[in-house]
Design an enzyme around this catalytic site. Structure first.
Site, PDB file in Angstrom:
ATOM      1  N   THR A 185       0.856  -1.183   0.000  1.00  0.00           N
ATOM      2  CA  THR A 185       0.000   0.000   0.000  1.00  0.00           C
ATOM      3  C   THR A 185       0.895   1.236   0.000  1.00  0.00           C
ATOM      4  OG1 THR A 185      -1.650  -1.222   1.219  1.00  0.00           O
ATOM      5  CG2 THR A 185      -1.855   1.171   1.260  1.00  0.00           C
ATOM      6  N   CYS A 213      -3.396  -2.209   9.037  1.00  0.00           N
ATOM      7  CA  CYS A 213      -3.835  -1.470   7.846  1.00  0.00           C
ATOM      8  C   CYS A 213      -4.713  -0.259   8.121  1.00  0.00           C
ATOM      9  CB  CYS A 213      -4.547  -2.416   6.894  1.00  0.00           C
ATOM     10  SG  CYS A 213      -3.394  -3.513   6.086  1.00  0.00           S
ATOM     11  N   ARG A 233      -0.249  -5.505  16.194  1.00  0.00           N
ATOM     12  CA  ARG A 233      -0.092  -4.117  15.754  1.00  0.00           C
ATOM     13  C   ARG A 233      -1.409  -3.354  15.927  1.00  0.00           C
ATOM     14  NH1 ARG A 233       2.681  -4.995  10.026  1.00  0.00           N
ATOM     15  NH2 ARG A 233       1.506  -6.932  10.181  1.00  0.00           N
ATOM     16  N   LEU A 292      -6.253  -8.615   0.963  1.00  0.00           N
ATOM     17  CA  LEU A 292      -6.529  -9.732   1.879  1.00  0.00           C
ATOM     18  C   LEU A 292      -6.589  -9.262   3.330  1.00  0.00           C
ATOM     19  CD1 LEU A 292      -3.727 -10.565   3.532  1.00  0.00           C
ATOM     20  CD2 LEU A 292      -3.133 -11.520   1.332  1.00  0.00           C
ATOM     21  N   ARG A 293      -7.378  -9.986   4.119  1.00  0.00           N
ATOM     22  CA  ARG A 293      -7.464  -9.707   5.565  1.00  0.00           C
ATOM     23  C   ARG A 293      -6.650 -10.731   6.323  1.00  0.00           C
ATOM     24  NH1 ARG A 293     -13.658 -10.552   5.699  1.00  0.00           N
ATOM     25  NH2 ARG A 293     -12.881 -11.971   4.121  1.00  0.00           N
ATOM     26  N   PHE A 344     -18.829  -5.539   7.765  1.00  0.00           N
ATOM     27  CA  PHE A 344     -18.171  -4.412   8.443  1.00  0.00           C
ATOM     28  C   PHE A 344     -19.169  -3.499   9.135  1.00  0.00           C
ATOM     29  CE2 PHE A 344     -13.582  -4.579   7.807  1.00  0.00           C
ATOM     30  CZ  PHE A 344     -13.564  -5.813   7.178  1.00  0.00           C
ATOM     31  N   ALA A 404     -20.430  -3.617  15.528  1.00  0.00           N
ATOM     32  CA  ALA A 404     -19.990  -2.622  16.511  1.00  0.00           C
ATOM     33  C   ALA A 404     -19.071  -3.302  17.515  1.00  0.00           C
ATOM     34  CB  ALA A 404     -21.201  -2.032  17.209  1.00  0.00           C
TER      35      ALA A 404
END
Ligand code: UDX
Length: 415
Positions: free
Chosen positions: A84, A223, A290, A116-117, A212, A215
């Protein structure tokens, strides 16, 4: 490590996939960069682009690898950027490669951002929603198209800068969706609505979609936090103030502290209290710490004088590197044993099937702050827990009556 099939990260299915391709002779690993470049027609750059202190992406790794590719070239190559990177980086890579070449070899630079996740990286890679190919070269577009055809996904061929922007815009939009539903959850708590029902109802609208909209205590990971900040910088450098995205980040930051606010509103002072933490990784099925909300939550709880017992099915070793001076437990029940409250931070599958009766017996005070809406509020209430989720109607912690009731229950138990 990779040559010996040892994966340096935890990612379900990755080890098996690498092994299969190694055994069938389709993949090998090397530290000899020139050798790898010379044997390849298409070269993917997939290095990290961490944040600098001003939020901008750090491009030193991209630049270094571009230089090395340039130096090693021995013929026409397609250099594909998967990392990215800020809009305009493709042009910078092209310039670096041209300047570092030892001969006049043709090459094309392509931007093909990765979507990708973590935790479901293998599935996302093999079944992508779309493939983005940014290039100004017809030849490169054709080869990339051919290379990606077997994935059977829509292929969007566009220019390099638009491809680079697609990645940031997609991540920023998803982060916005999360902050939006988190704010709706906060309002739900105040007005007696249930955010899981609201999200369910919203999700059927194809223009919104049902993903997405969970909650919780906000987004983390490698990311969304990084890319939202970088996009604000990209906009700022172009003299544009991205107001909406700034609010998205602010809302996310506030959301992380909601469990602590709830804890204080029920327990009062946290000095001397023991708090159990279920889940440390930023999301399930990864050991990535992270920007994990757990780090800030635990740091703040410690500042307030609480003792911490924590458990994560996979991320314990990674967590030990960043969170010190807490008690790491080897299972969820040990975490709750003698704790005055438990906060569920990461929605690992194993937390969904916990033995509630056992939990209740082990906890000093049966207080459960569910940061990911894993438990059923009605069931928790029926079992006699003092329970709060995120934006749930039942046991909306923000109603004055409930807080009073919970505080009274805690006082009784403390005595
Ligand atoms: C993200 C993007 O989804 C992916 O396309 C990109 O390539 C990299 O960044 P990743 O960070 O691995 O992937 O995980 P993701 O599943 O997107 O979750 C990010 C964060 O958002 C997690 O902390 C997760 O808990 C949170 N989240 C996600 C929510 O709070 N609610 C949701 O509904 C979804």
């Amino acid at each position: 490590m990779l040559e010996n099939n040892i994966m340096p990260i935890y990612e379900p299915g990755l080890k098996e996939l690498v092994k299969k391709n190694q055994d069938e002779g389709r993949i090998s690993f090397t530290t000899d960069l020139p050798g790898a470049v010379q044997k390849s027609d298409v070269i993917f750059i997939a290095v990290g682009t961490p944040s600098l202190s001003n939020g901008e992406a750090d491009l030193q790794y991209i630049e270094a690898v571009a230089r090395e590719i340039g130096q090693a070239m021995n013929g026409y190559k397609i250099v594909v950027d998967k990392s990215t990177v800020p809009v305009g980086t493709g042009d910078r890579v092209r310039k670096i490669i041209s300047e570092s070449q030892t001969g006049e070899y043709g090459f094309d630079v392509v931007s093909a951002p990765e979507f990708l996740r973590e935790g479901c990286a293998v599935g996302d890679t093999l079944n992508p929603d779309r493939i983005i190919i940014g290039t100004s070269s017809k030849k490169a577009a054709q080869i990339m198209d051919e290379l990606h055809k077997p994935f059977n996904a829509p292929i969007v061929i566009t220019d390099v800068r638009s491809a680079e922007m697609i990645k940031y815009a997609s991540n920023a939009f998803l982060a916005t969706k999360i902050s939006f539903i988190n704010e709706i959850a906060n309002i739900c708590e105040k007005v007696g609505a249930d955010v899981t029902e609201v999200a369910r109802g919203m999700g059927y609208d194809k223009r919104i979609g049902n993903q997405f909209l969970m909650a919780g205590i906000g987004y983390g990971g490698s990311c969304f936090p990084k890319d939202t900040k970088a996009l604000i910088q990209i906009a700022g450098n172009a003299d544009y103030d991205f107001e909406l995205l700034k609010s998205v980040i602010k809302v996310n930051q506030i959301q992380r502290y909601k469990p602590i606010k709830k804890l204080i509103s029920i327990l009062g002072e946290l000095q001397g209290r023991t708090v159990g933490i279920l889940g440390l990784a930023f999301k399930p099925n990864t050991d990535d710490m992270r920007e994990a909300p757990s780090v800030e939550i635990i740091t703040e709880l410690k500042k307030l004088g609480a003792g911490i017992k924590a458990y994560d099915p996979v991320a314990g070793d990674e967590a030990r590197k960043v969170i010190k001076d807490i008690e790491y437990c080897s299972d969820p029940y040990e975490t709750m044993d003698g704790a005055d409250a438990v906060i569920l931070v990461t929605e690992w599958e194993e937390f969904k099937n916990l033995d509630l009766d056992k939990m209740k017996k082990l906890l000093n005070i049966p207080l459960v702050i569910d940061g990911r809406n894993v438990f059923d509020p009605a069931e928790m209430q029926a079992k006699g827990f003092i329970y709060t989720g995120v934006g749930r109607r039942q046991i909306a912690y923000l109603t004055r009556e409930y807080r009073k009731e919970a505080a009274a229950a805690v006082e009784k138990l403390t005595k």
